[in-house]
Scaffold this motif. Structure first.
Motif, PDB file in Angstrom:
ATOM      1  N   ASN A   1       0.807  -1.215   0.000  1.00 14.73           N
ATOM      2  CA  ASN A   1       0.000   0.000   0.000  1.00 14.73           C
ATOM      3  C   ASN A   1       0.844   1.271   0.000  1.00 14.73           C
ATOM      4  O   ASN A   1       0.422   2.303  -0.541  1.00 14.73           O
ATOM      5  CB  ASN A   1      -0.979  -0.029   1.169  1.00 14.73           C
ATOM      6  CG  ASN A   1      -2.123  -0.992   0.914  1.00 14.73           C
ATOM      7  OD1 ASN A   1      -2.543  -1.172  -0.229  1.00 14.73           O
ATOM      8  ND2 ASN A   1      -2.627  -1.627   1.963  1.00 14.73           N
TER       9      ASN A   1
ATOM     10  N   THR B   1      -6.797  -4.541   0.525  1.00 14.81           N
ATOM     11  CA  THR B   1      -7.117  -4.936   1.887  1.00 14.81           C
ATOM     12  C   THR B   1      -6.128  -5.969   2.423  1.00 14.81           C
ATOM     13  O   THR B   1      -5.434  -6.647   1.657  1.00 14.81           O
ATOM     14  CB  THR B   1      -8.526  -5.535   1.964  1.00 14.81           C
ATOM     15  OG1 THR B   1      -8.536  -6.796   1.248  1.00 14.81           O
ATOM     16  CG2 THR B   1      -9.560  -4.590   1.355  1.00 14.81           C
ATOM     17  N   GLN B   2      -6.111  -6.097   3.745  1.00 18.26           N
ATOM     18  CA  GLN B   2      -5.268  -7.111   4.360  1.00 18.26           C
ATOM     19  C   GLN B   2      -5.688  -8.507   3.907  1.00 18.26           C
ATOM     20  O   GLN B   2      -4.841  -9.366   3.636  1.00 18.26           O
ATOM     21  CB  GLN B   2      -5.351  -7.015   5.877  1.00 18.26           C
ATOM     22  CG  GLN B   2      -4.428  -7.973   6.611  1.00 18.26           C
ATOM     23  CD  GLN B   2      -2.961  -7.636   6.386  1.00 18.26           C
ATOM     24  OE1 GLN B   2      -2.497  -6.570   6.787  1.00 18.26           O
ATOM     25  NE2 GLN B   2      -2.216  -8.530   5.754  1.00 18.26           N
ATOM     26  N   LYS B   3      -6.964  -8.759   3.800  1.00 20.68           N
ATOM     27  CA  LYS B   3      -7.453 -10.080   3.374  1.00 20.68           C
ATOM     28  C   LYS B   3      -6.968 -10.403   1.963  1.00 20.68           C
ATOM     29  O   LYS B   3      -6.569 -11.548   1.675  1.00 20.68           O
ATOM     30  CB  LYS B   3      -8.985 -10.099   3.419  1.00 20.68           C
ATOM     31  CG  LYS B   3      -9.637 -11.387   2.873  1.00 20.68           C
ATOM     32  CD  LYS B   3      -9.302 -12.578   3.750  1.00 20.68           C
ATOM     33  CE  LYS B   3     -10.201 -13.782   3.478  1.00 20.68           C
ATOM     34  NZ  LYS B   3     -10.149 -14.269   2.094  1.00 20.68           N
TER      35      LYS B   3
END
Length: 235
Positions: free
Chosen positions: A29, A41-43
């Motif tokens: 990011n 996103t982290q996922k």
């Protein structure tokens, strides 16, 4: 031959030894923000882990650009973007990662028992070394095989074959410990046993679905067959 069932244990890195996904996401990011893109996103990052940091970055760029991974890979600008990501990731290494439970003491006990220990990861070598150094793990391993150490990477079993030959170990005396279907496939391709941990990164799928020989809750299981005096020895 010692009483322990294995003379050689190979370990995956991300999601097996160390929880690294948060700082990988930070570095991705950081890069995307510098390029003027929205963060992922982290996922998403968790599910992209497995084929090396370069492939993860390619998948992130393809997602935010709405294009294919092959188009990203062939883009003229990609080498510069990858270089910038490398700077961000080197800076982020060790900032939000941590060892999983019982990792350090288990590695110390296994090493004290004379078992050869190897890291086998698809992460590029420059990042592998930085992560291992950030957590003072490098001295515990007899060999580190990164995604660019050999001409091929997991699930190709060349790294396993290299270690079996290098350390003079028969396949039935070697074990692979990982957290993903890539690790299970690597061990199967290399003809050795594989145990898997359920807490890592398996591209969103339960680890049981790839049928490792055993699913273990954490690293402490690896010391169970050790003599008490070795397993408990201070290092």
């Amino acid at each position: 031959m010692n009483d322990y069932p294995y003379d050689l244990i190979l370990f995956d890195l991300d999601g097996t030894l160390i929880e690294t996904a948060p700082e990988i996401a930070d570095a991705v990011n950081d890069t995307l923000t510098r390029l003027g893109h929205a963060p992922v996103t982290q996922k998403e990052v968790d599910d992209w882990i497995g084929y090396g940091t370069r492939e993860l970055l390619i998948k992130a760029l393809a997602k935010v650009l709405g294009t294919t991974t092959e188009q990203v890979r062939q883009a003229e600008a990609f080498p510069a973007i990858e270089a910038e990501f490398g700077q961000h990731y080197q800076r982020r290494c060790g900032t939000r990662s941590h060892l999983y439970p019982h990792v350090r003491e288990t590695l110390q006990a296994l090493r004290a028992a004379g078992i050869k220990l190897v890291v086998m990861t698809n992460k590029e070598g420059r990042y592998t070394q930085t992560v291992l150094d950030a957590h003072q793990l490098a001295p515990l391993f007899d060999r580190v095989i990164s995604g660019d150490t050999l001409s091929v990477k997991k699930p190709n079993p060349a790294g396993i074959a290299d270690c079996l030959q290098r350390f003079g170990v028969a396949p039935e005396r070697a074990l692979f410990v990982g957290d993903s279907s890539i690790d299970v496939a690597t061990a199967r391709n290399g003809g050795i046993a594989v145990w898997a941990l359920p807490y890592g990164y398996n591209m969103g799928e339960p680890i049981e679905s790839c049928q490792p020989d055993r699913v273990i809750p954490d690293f402490s299981v690896l010391t169970t067959p050790l003599p008490d005096r070795v397993a408990a020895a201070p290092v």
